[in-house]
Structure formats: C-alpha cells, structure tokens
Design a protein around this motif. Sequence first.
Motif, PDB file in Angstrom:
ATOM      1  N   ASP A   1       0.815  -1.217   0.000  1.00 48.79           N
ATOM      2  CA  ASP A   1       0.000   0.000   0.000  1.00 48.79           C
ATOM      3  C   ASP A   1       0.851   1.270   0.000  1.00 48.79           C
ATOM      4  O   ASP A   1       0.345   2.358   0.249  1.00 48.79           O
ATOM      5  CB  ASP A   1      -0.943   0.004   1.201  1.00 48.79           C
ATOM      6  CG  ASP A   1      -0.204  -0.125   2.528  1.00 48.79           C
ATOM      7  OD1 ASP A   1       1.043  -0.229   2.501  1.00 48.79           O
ATOM      8  OD2 ASP A   1      -0.861  -0.127   3.579  1.00 48.79           O
TER       9      ASP A   1
ATOM     10  N   SER B   1       3.255  -0.264   7.758  1.00 47.42           N
ATOM     11  CA  SER B   1       2.631   0.202   8.993  1.00 47.42           C
ATOM     12  C   SER B   1       3.237  -0.482  10.217  1.00 47.42           C
ATOM     13  O   SER B   1       3.934  -1.498  10.106  1.00 47.42           O
ATOM     14  CB  SER B   1       1.132  -0.079   8.957  1.00 47.42           C
ATOM     15  OG  SER B   1       0.891  -1.479   9.026  1.00 47.42           O
TER      16      SER B   1
ATOM     17  N   SER C   1      -5.653  -6.668   3.146  1.00 45.90           N
ATOM     18  CA  SER C   1      -6.110  -5.545   2.335  1.00 45.90           C
ATOM     19  C   SER C   1      -6.252  -5.959   0.868  1.00 45.90           C
ATOM     20  O   SER C   1      -5.744  -6.999   0.441  1.00 45.90           O
ATOM     21  CB  SER C   1      -5.115  -4.375   2.438  1.00 45.90           C
ATOM     22  OG  SER C   1      -3.909  -4.696   1.755  1.00 45.90           O
ATOM     23  N   ASP C   2      -6.932  -5.127   0.092  1.00 47.60           N
ATOM     24  CA  ASP C   2      -7.124  -5.425  -1.325  1.00 47.60           C
ATOM     25  C   ASP C   2      -5.779  -5.505  -2.057  1.00 47.60           C
ATOM     26  O   ASP C   2      -5.591  -6.359  -2.934  1.00 47.60           O
ATOM     27  CB  ASP C   2      -7.999  -4.354  -1.979  1.00 47.60           C
ATOM     28  CG  ASP C   2      -9.445  -4.420  -1.516  1.00 47.60           C
ATOM     29  OD1 ASP C   2      -9.836  -5.476  -0.974  1.00 47.60           O
ATOM     30  OD2 ASP C   2     -10.168  -3.434  -1.694  1.00 47.60           O
ATOM     31  N   LYS C   3      -4.853  -4.619  -1.713  1.00 47.46           N
ATOM     32  CA  LYS C   3      -3.553  -4.614  -2.383  1.00 47.46           C
ATOM     33  C   LYS C   3      -2.724  -5.836  -1.990  1.00 47.46           C
ATOM     34  O   LYS C   3      -1.993  -6.388  -2.822  1.00 47.46           O
ATOM     35  CB  LYS C   3      -2.805  -3.321  -2.065  1.00 47.46           C
ATOM     36  CG  LYS C   3      -3.456  -2.094  -2.711  1.00 47.46           C
ATOM     37  CD  LYS C   3      -2.682  -0.826  -2.427  1.00 47.46           C
ATOM     38  CE  LYS C   3      -3.344   0.374  -3.120  1.00 47.46           C
ATOM     39  NZ  LYS C   3      -2.616   1.641  -2.859  1.00 47.46           N
ATOM     40  N   GLU C   4      -2.832  -6.243  -0.730  1.00 43.95           N
ATOM     41  CA  GLU C   4      -2.160  -7.474  -0.306  1.00 43.95           C
ATOM     42  C   GLU C   4      -2.770  -8.675  -1.018  1.00 43.95           C
ATOM     43  O   GLU C   4      -2.045  -9.569  -1.482  1.00 43.95           O
ATOM     44  CB  GLU C   4      -2.280  -7.641   1.208  1.00 43.95           C
ATOM     45  CG  GLU C   4      -1.438  -6.671   2.015  1.00 43.95           C
ATOM     46  CD  GLU C   4      -1.715  -6.760   3.508  1.00 43.95           C
ATOM     47  OE1 GLU C   4      -0.819  -6.419   4.304  1.00 43.95           O
ATOM     48  OE2 GLU C   4      -2.841  -7.172   3.876  1.00 43.95           O
TER      49      GLU C   4
END
Length: 252
Positions: free
Chosen positions: A74, A78, A153-156
């Motif tokens: 992303d 984090s 997540s969507d990107k992961e």
Amino acid sequence: MGWLGKVVGGTIGFALGGPIGAVAGAAFGHTFDKKEALYLSSGQSQQRLSTNEESQMTFFVAAFSMLAKIAKADGMVSEKEIASIEGFMSQDLNLNPESRNSAVNIFRQALNSNESFEAFAFQFHAAFSNQPRVIELMMDILLRVSAADGAISDKEEFLLLSAAGIFNLSDTDYARLKSRYVKAVNRFYSVLKIDETATNEEIKRQYRTMVSEYHPDKIEAKGLPDEFITLANDKFREIQEAYDAIRKERGI
C-alpha cells in the motif's frame, strides 16, 4: 541454520543469481560478478554450499523478500505490519539473534529493491517447482503474515493472488489455504483439502494421503531451513487435528 553461519562468516561460497541472489548479496554485504552470480571466497580456495543448503537459503531469502513486498503493497509499511513480521520471526520461527538479524537485513533490502514481488515469486517457484508441498507452505506463510494484523487488504490480496497464479495453485486451493486465517469455509475440511460433501471413505483416503505427504521426515528432506521445519510440523499436527474433529463430528 548451517548455511547462514557459513555465509555470514564468509567461510564458504555459493552462486545465486536473480532478484533473490541480489537481495542476499546486499543483505550479507557481498557483490555480483559479471555473470550476476554471487560468490563468496574462503582464503585461497573456494568451497560451495551444498545443493540442499542453497535450497534452504533460497527459501529463507525468498520468504522475507516476498513478505517485504507485501508489507509495502500500500506504499508504506505500517506498525501493525512490522509487528506481524516480528511476531512471525519470534513466535512462529523462534529465530535466534543471528538468524533474526539476517531476516531483518533481507527484509530491508527487499523493501528497497526495484524488483517486483512477482520477480521473487517466479524465482522461488522455479527453484521448488517439483516440490508442491514446499510451495504450498510458502503460500501459507504469505497468508499467515498478511492476515496477522486482523485483515488482508485489497492490495495485499492482489499480490497473494498473483503468487497463487505463479505457484500454479487453483482458486480452490487458494481459498482453502486462506480460510485458515480468514473465515470462509469449514476450517477442518479446508485443512484436509476436501469438500464437506465428501464421503467418509473419501475423507479417510484424503487423510492418509496428506499424512504421508506432510510427514516431517519427507518435508525436512526437501530443502527447508531448520526454522521453517517447525511450521511444516505444525501443518502435520493440524492435519491430524482436523481429521479427528471431522471424525468425531461424523461419528467415523
């Protein structure tokens, strides 16, 4: 981990090209020759890692390189993602200080590498293409760490699906592996890779097959680093537990 001590100590040589070799070279403080193969020398003579040791190194470097790319999917890493990686190192792998430092160095080098997640995945798959259980274990690791912060997540997910495609895993296989960490289907049937509509005899047959395929002695001989063998043993126990749960549920 025998290969790591040899490489860090500079007492042995290995040749490993591609993005995995580049990250390994940067992480261990060495450079490439014109053939894009990494060589470490020992005095006047040069020894080499064994084929099994090179496989162990490839798995180790590939794992933390791909995890780095997923963490950065992303655009930034984090605190939760860092915590999940640290937890994986300490709780799942029980890395000693030397191994942990090496894993962190590999992770950092891969974060800053211009190579894509897919480049690492392709090289890993090429090295283990004839060992489907080792490939599946890598997919399990990528999912485990991706979901460790509570969600994927969507990107992961995009990168995970990309890996599944490169690894030649079917949509069904991916869904079953994912369901271990994100609730989607009955977990016990997912572990055994079988549908809930299967007959008792089909379940018994599948259980016997998987116990044979994932027996620790077989997995250990396929080039896994020592620390990752613990995960393979956990998989073996999980298969047994899943079968016991289904057997009790069905009264088999």
